[in-house]
Design a protein around this motif. Structure first.
Motif, short mmCIF file in Angstrom:
data_model
loop_
_atom_site.label_atom_id
_atom_site.label_comp_id
_atom_site.label_asym_id
_atom_site.label_seq_id
_atom_site.Cartn_x
_atom_site.Cartn_y
_atom_site.Cartn_z
N LEU A 6 51.64 68.21 68.70
CA LEU A 6 51.92 66.90 68.98
C LEU A 6 52.21 66.65 70.53
O LEU A 6 51.60 65.76 71.30
CB LEU A 6 52.97 66.08 68.22
CG LEU A 6 52.58 66.06 66.69
CD1 LEU A 6 53.81 65.30 66.06
CD2 LEU A 6 51.24 65.66 66.47
N CYS A 7 52.84 67.52 70.99
CA CYS A 7 53.02 67.67 72.79
C CYS A 7 51.71 67.75 73.11
O CYS A 7 51.46 67.47 74.30
CB CYS A 7 54.26 68.50 72.96
SG CYS A 7 55.70 67.89 72.46
N TYR B 107 58.39 75.96 73.44
CA TYR B 107 59.58 75.72 72.98
C TYR B 107 59.94 76.76 72.45
O TYR B 107 59.31 77.79 71.84
CB TYR B 107 59.56 74.67 71.77
CG TYR B 107 59.16 73.08 72.44
CD1 TYR B 107 60.41 72.54 72.72
CD2 TYR B 107 57.86 72.82 72.54
CE1 TYR B 107 60.04 71.15 73.14
CE2 TYR B 107 57.60 71.47 73.01
CZ TYR B 107 58.78 70.64 73.38
OH TYR B 107 58.55 69.45 73.94
N CYS C 239 58.27 70.37 67.89
CA CYS C 239 59.75 70.46 68.53
C CYS C 239 60.52 69.43 67.54
O CYS C 239 59.69 68.46 66.91
CB CYS C 239 59.26 70.05 69.91
SG CYS C 239 58.59 68.23 70.04
N HIS D 89 59.42 65.75 67.81
CA HIS D 89 58.48 65.04 67.04
C HIS D 89 58.56 65.11 65.52
O HIS D 89 58.23 64.21 64.83
CB HIS D 89 57.20 65.88 67.43
CG HIS D 89 56.39 65.28 68.69
ND1 HIS D 89 56.03 65.86 69.93
CD2 HIS D 89 56.09 64.02 69.11
CE1 HIS D 89 55.54 65.20 70.65
NE2 HIS D 89 55.42 63.91 70.35
ZN LIG Z 1 56.54 67.75 70.48
#
Ligand SMILES: [Zn+2]
Length: 70
Positions: free
Chosen positions: A19-20, A32, A60, A63
């Motif tokens: 999603l990042c 991460y 992460c 999210h």
């Molecule tokens: Zn994320």
């Protein structure tokens, strides 16, 4: 799961949080640490998702918590 997803992200030069990676933020290329991530079910159990590897990803913590019903 974490290691495989992180290796793929490194090859692509993107964040290991999917999603990042698709976001516009500065985190788009952030890798991460394992302790900064949590396992997520792509399709939540409540929506009929199963526990197979194909239905799992690491996100992460930000999210994963934003997504909620995983
Ligand atoms: Zn994320």
């Amino acid at each position: 799961m974490y290691r495989r997803q992180t290796d793929e992200a490194k090859k692509k030069g993107v964040s290991n949080c999917p999603l990042c990676a698709i976001g516009p933020a500065a985190n788009a290329k952030r890798l991460y640490d394992f302790k900064e991530m949590e396992a997520d079910h792509v399709t939540a159990w409540s929506k009929g998702g199963d526990t197979s590897e194909a239905n799992c990803q690491m996100l992460c913590k930000t999210h994963n918590r934003a997504k909620g019903n995983a």
